[in-house]
Design an enzyme around this catalytic site. Structure first.
Site: not given
Ligand code: ACO
Length: 318
Positions: A108, A243, A273
């Site tokens: 990520c 994030h 996500n």
């Protein structure tokens, strides 16, 4: 390095929490209060390659740069249809670019890692215009019978065009601490007559509480170090783009930094996500909405499996 344009592409299928409660022992209340997520996009009819191409084209249009003028492409991706060739090779052909192409996997944190690499290439004059593309399909990896992981993720793609026209990036801080247990996904092996295969493939394994703690501590540390490298204070930043893994993670970091909510834009409620694509997708939405003004200072910070993390600070100039 300057961000000259942004783009995104999202799958058409939207899966809300109520739809998940039909297939899993879960509910909207649990998911939204623990994570902030209300719906996510899942690739069903489209391919990730198509999404990646659309996001790349949108960023090129936004930057007013022709694909043939891009002299390097970096694609951040954890998983896609192909182990080889790389996703960036596939996209390069579709958009008719002619540059060298490279895929990276920093989970990520991939967008920040890709920006850091691009900055180095531009600074050394090895490239002048770079396309950074983050295209992710975590829905391929999660165990759709495991309510503690599958509800968290969604698919999507975001891209930026970077040029060497100005020095807008004020600091980078990236780090890796080898800690593989809290979050991993083991690739299945093809039949091999000489190797005893495991009984089943391992789906994505995640220790949510451990990841939560690592995320907050690494993000805070990166943010503070990036601020110090740029000679800026917490208050100097106009927007913190973190994030989008869990709204509670974002809120914990915000509270520890003692900053108002309006400086922490988020879209996790709509997308979940989307791994490394989360920040470039948010960046593009905010750019499209006209949120950023010339001269605004933006801090981007991400964390992911590995454990990888990174933060950077950019002055907006488009
Ligand atoms: N619906 C209903 N109940 C659930 C669900 C669900 N979807 N998932 C878990 N539960 C249950 C658990 O089984 C547990 O039940 P029990 O108490 O009877 O055993 C209970 O809810 C509490 O579970 P916890 O795991 O303690 O819940 P927690 O408050 O820690 O929240 C969560 C879990 C949301 C996963 C949180 O730990 C988290 O967000 N962690 C970070 C995850 C993350 O960000 N991952 C990716 C980051 S890195 C990257 O982006 C690749």
């Amino acid at each position: 390095m300057k961000i000259a344009g942004t783009g995104r592409a999202m799958p058409s299928l939207s899966v809300n929490n109520d739809m998940l409660s039909v297939i899993l022992d879960t509910n909207d209340e649990w998911i939204s209060t623990r994570t902030g997520i209300r719906e996510r996009r899942i690739l069903s009819k489209e391919r990730l390659e198509d999404l990646a191409v659309s996001a790349a084209r949108a960023a090129l249009v936004s930057a007013n740069v022709a694909a043939s003028d891009i002299d390097y492409m970096i694609c951040s991706n954890v998983i896609n249809n192909f182990v080889t060739p790389s996703l960036s090779c596939i996209v390069q052909g579709e958009i008719e670019a002619r540059c060298p192409c490279l895929d990276i996997n920093a989970a990520c944190s991939g967008f920040i890692y890709a920006l850091d690499l691009a900055d180095a290439l531009l600074k050394t004059g090895r490239a002048h215009k770079i396309l950074v593309l983050c295209a992710e399909q975590p829905s391929r990896m999660v165990n759709w019978k495991d309510r503690s992981t599958c509800v968290l993720f969604g698919d999507g793609a975001g891209a930026v065009v970077l040029t060497d026209e100005s020095e807008d990036f004020k600091a980078f801080k990236i780090s890796t601490v080898s800690k593989t247990d809290p979050l991993y996904y083991q690739r299945a092996m093809e039949y091999n007559p000489f190797v005893m295969l495991p009984d089943s493939d391992a789906p994505m394994i995640m220790n949510g509480k451990e990841v939560f703690k690592l995320a907050v501590s690494s993000c805070l540390s990166d943010i503070k170090q990036a601020l110090s490298l740029a000679g800026k204070t917490v208050a100097d930043i106009n927007y913190y783009l973190l994030h989008q893994a869990n709204l509670r993670i974002i809120q914990s970091i915000r509270e520890l930094l003692e900053i108002s909510e309006d400086k922490f834009p988020h879209n996790i409620e709509r997308y979940g996500n989307i791994s490394s694509a989360s920040i470039p997708v948010l960046l593009d939405e905010l750019h499209e909405a006209g949120t950023f003004k010339k001269g605004d200072t933006i801090l981007m910070s991400a964390f992911g499996a590995g454990f990888t993390s990174g933060a950077c600070i950019v002055e907006w100039s488009i």
